[in-house]
Enzyme design. Structure first.
Site, PDB file in Angstrom:
ATOM      1  N   ASP A 441       0.828  -1.215   0.000  1.00  0.00           N
ATOM      2  CA  ASP A 441       0.000   0.000   0.000  1.00  0.00           C
ATOM      3  C   ASP A 441       0.862   1.265   0.000  1.00  0.00           C
ATOM      4  O   ASP A 441       2.079   1.210   0.273  1.00  0.00           O
ATOM      5  CB  ASP A 441      -0.895  -0.043   1.252  1.00  0.00           C
ATOM      6  CG  ASP A 441      -2.232   0.649   1.053  1.00  0.00           C
ATOM      7  OD1 ASP A 441      -2.353   1.478   0.145  1.00  0.00           O
ATOM      8  OD2 ASP A 441      -3.160   0.362   1.841  1.00  0.00           O
ATOM      9  N   ASP A 498     -10.552   1.824  -3.865  1.00  0.00           N
ATOM     10  CA  ASP A 498     -11.100   1.483  -2.552  1.00  0.00           C
ATOM     11  C   ASP A 498     -12.620   1.425  -2.599  1.00  0.00           C
ATOM     12  O   ASP A 498     -13.254   1.085  -1.601  1.00  0.00           O
ATOM     13  CB  ASP A 498     -10.672   2.524  -1.505  1.00  0.00           C
ATOM     14  CG  ASP A 498      -9.371   2.135  -0.823  1.00  0.00           C
ATOM     15  OD1 ASP A 498      -8.840   1.060  -1.131  1.00  0.00           O
ATOM     16  OD2 ASP A 498      -8.893   2.913   0.012  1.00  0.00           O
TER      17      ASP A 498
END
Ligand code: DGJ
Length: 694
Positions: A441, A498
């Site tokens: 990430d 997301d």
């Protein structure tokens, strides 16, 4: 004296030419020219007239337009000497290297001690043209701008399409009309960004997804790009791509651009899209095991967030496996004192409060359920509230009083001690635990862009990949904030967004397919009530949207009703049955006559089968569904076409259309011209239509 060069692929020719040993210009780029085309004639023929008010000749629009040659537009190189004084190059031919599919041309400016090399390569199978520029100097110089070799934009083109977006809203297409002057994208966030996917599409007049001519570009770099698409006062057009301005912060003797990937298509935007999809899947991504079917994911983020409890995670893992998951990914929250997103990044020790016996018991449980184990990392970041920061405050990038992003700072990836520390942490983690997959990430922009940062990240990734070659890696940056062919040389999947909202995802996936194949594009079935939009969507729609790409789940499976479990198991079984051919399929965006329908056709490599996903993104303005035209079929062949999810028919569909009762058989010509009539449906539904060549 005129020099010319040509590079040919089966579908396109790139021709370069120059006079008097000056830098070459692209004298032709488009459909393949006959082998006996006279390049000297083309060189002369491509020139445009001069008139009153012009200079006495048009300044050359070369592969690196030079300010010193009265070029009126953006130059391809902006350079200063070590003392800051501007350097205006005048390059002359030095040498060349030619191969079957590639050319490298080297030019020098002896007075300034500079050497410029342009590399070109056409892939004969994917039809992608790769190019890059390298600049060398005989002493340290300061680079402000270096463009990858400049390509022309067609005149018969009214719009340029590039990409904007946001968190949970990636891959939005921005359409700008061509007018005098330039469209300038300069992404100074230091990462690829949700808001600046480095791509450009130039549809020639009248082009659609399925027909017409188009050119497309992608700059494979993770540090933020600069694009200049400019029309000069004389009407000529140029396209430049390079690293964002001023991100080479230190003087140097060698600079190179990232690779610019480009292609020409005479089969609409899909021709470009398929080239990028195949090139990415088959040339860029290095698969640890290319024969391994893409495993169905389960990711626990939206189920538990930071609240890790071993018995709960085990229960969730068991339920995920029963849905069909084959890989369980433990997300953020397993390390340091990471109870929320304010602390502990860079403290990569398993949290003994949550995992008193380490990760072993969870991994063993996951594996006993038949799944592989994956783990979340955010290597390039540090929280000021962390043991690591307290010990090494100098490892953080940027000023002490910088604005934090998600309460965190970036680590300075150009610092070898930082890379060594991270390597040791992760080598230890991967050495001690049976980890199959990393979700890597990157949740904030840089405090100030610097090309040394992505280079440092690439070094760390390359070292880990070399020493742990079996581990797959996903590129995530708050969803789709780092998607580019540079990071994808080192990773195998992207977390596209997301947003697990199937409605938003449908559009994001559709646009991302202009570049990304199914095999690398992650897509998960999210919670019933979407955490990022609040929308409540039917399980069928959520499941089918995820099944369009590399499928997974991300909800808490304990929330699922019996019916939802049944649907998920059914769709997942279908996906597993079809994933091998779908992984190799081309995603073809369909030209839907109804703007409420976002549709695509995944076409098997050998053309024998396909599946159409027709997503209803909105209510239609007209009463009945408009027929949906298919694409890429053999007009003379016959196909059997059938709705797979006929059970999703609603009572308000009252007619007796052919596909309602069973398959139809028709020619490719008919299906591509008239299209298929689908039953009426609610918005936020998906028709899945399978086709087979007879
Ligand atoms: C952002 C990612 O995009 C999410 O999927 C999740 O991994 C969180 N970070 C974890 O902090």
């Amino acid at each position: 004296m005129i020099r010319t060069w040509r590079l040919d692929g089966p579908r396109q020719t790139l021709a370069l030419g120059s006079r008097n040993d000056r830098l070459p210009r692209v004298i032709y780029w488009g459909p393949r020219l006959p082998d006996d085309e006279d390049m000297d004639v083309i060189y002369d023929a491509h020139k445009i007239d001069v008139t009153g008010g012009s200079l006495d000749a048009n300044p050359e629009l070369t592969i690196c337009p030079e300010s010193s040659r009265t070029f009126p537009g953006q130059p391809g190189l902006v350079l200063a000497d070590g003392d800051g004084s501007a350097l205006y190059s005048r390059f002359f031919y030095e040498s060349e290297v030619k191969g079957e599919n590639h050319i490298s041309l080297t030019y020098s400016d002896e007075g300034l001690g500079l050497v410029y090399t342009a590399h070109f390569l056409i892939d004969p199978e994917t039809h992608i043209l790769e190019s890059k520029a390298v600049l060398e100097a005989n002493r340290p110089v300061r680079l402000h701008w270096l463009s990858a070799p400049v390509l022309p934009a067609p005149h018969y083109c009214d719009e340029m399409w590039d990409f904007t977006g946001r968190w949970c809203g990636e891959f939005q297409i921005a359409k700008t009309p061509w007018t005098a002057g330039g469209r300038y994208r300069n992404n100074r966030t230091g990462r690829t960004g949700h808001e600046a996917f480095p791509g450009l599409i130039l549809p020639c007049r009248g082009a659609t997804n399925t027909a017409g001519e188009a050119y497309a570009f992608h700059y494979g770099w993770s540090g933020g790009h600069r694009m200049v698409a400019e029309e000069l006062p004389d009407g000529r057009r140029q396209v430049q791509f390079g690293h964002a301005n001023g991100t080479e912060t230190a003087p140097g003797t060698r600079f190179e651009t990232a690779t610019l990937y480009a292609t020409y298509s005479d089969a609409g935007l899909n021709g470009c899209a398929v080239s990028f999809q195949r090139h990415l899947r088959d040339r860029i991504v290095k698969w640890p095991d290319p024969d391994r079917p893409r495993p169905v994911h389960y990711n626990c983020w939206e189920a538990v967030y930071f609240d890790h409890k071993l018995p709960v995670l085990k229960e969730i893992a068991t339920k995920a496996a029963s849905l069909g998951a084959e890989r369980f990914v433990l997300d953020d929250g397993w390390f340091g004192l990471r109870d929320d997103d304010t602390r502990a990044l860079a403290d990569w020790q398993v949290d003994p409060r949550k995992y008193p016996d380490g990760l072993g018991p969870l991994i063993e449980h996951v594996q006993s359920e038949g799944m592989a184990f994956g783990i979340w990392l955010e290597p390039e970041m540090i929280n000021p509230d962390s043991e690591t920061y307290r010990a090494h405050p100098d490892w953080a990038l940027g000023l002490d009083d910088q604005i934090l992003g998600r309460q965190q700072m970036c680590l300075d990836m150009s610092n070898p001690s930082v890379r060594e520390y991270l390597y040791e942490q992760f080598a230890d983690l991967l050495g001690k635990n049976d980890i199959d997959y990393i979700k890597w990430d990157h949740n904030r922009v840089l405090p100030m862009p610097d090309a040394a940062q992505p280079r440092g990240t690439y070094l760390l990734l390359d070292r880990l990949r070399r020493d742990f070659p079996k581990v797959e890696i996903e590129s995530c940056a708050s969803g789709g904030g780092r998607i580019d062919f540079g990071i994808l040389q080192r990773t195998q999947r992207v977390w596209l967004s997301d947003s697990n909202d199937a409605l938003e995802r449908l559009r994001i996936q559709h646009n991302a397919a202009l570049f990304l194949p199914m095999a690398i594009t992650g897509s998960h079935v999210g919670p019933r009530e979407c955490h990022t939009s609040g929308r409540v969507l039917d399980i069928r729609f959520r499941a089918w949207v995820a099944a369009q790409r590399h499928m997974g789940f991300e909800m808490d499976p304990r929330e699922l009703s019996i019916e939802e479990v049944r649907v998920l198991q059914q769709v997942t079984t279908w996906w597993k049955t079809n994933r091998l051919w779908m992984t190799r399929a081309d995603i073809l965006r369909l030209d839907s006559a109804d703007p409420a329908v976002i549709a695509e056709q995944q076409m098997a490599e050998d053309g024998t089968r396909f599946v159409v996903f027709a997503g209803k993104a909105d209510s239609s303005t007209q009463i009945a569904p408009r027929p949906l035209r298919l694409t890429g079929l053999d007009p003379a062949a016959r196909y059997r076409v059938d709705i797979l999810n006929r059970e999703d028919l609603v009572a308000l569909s009252r007619g007796t259309i052919a596909l309602k009762d069973g398959p139809i058989e028709a020619s490719g010509r008919y299906l591509m011209t008239m299209g298929i009539a689908l039953p009426w449906s609610f918005p936020c539904g998906m028709w899945v239509v399978e086709g087979e060549r007879l």
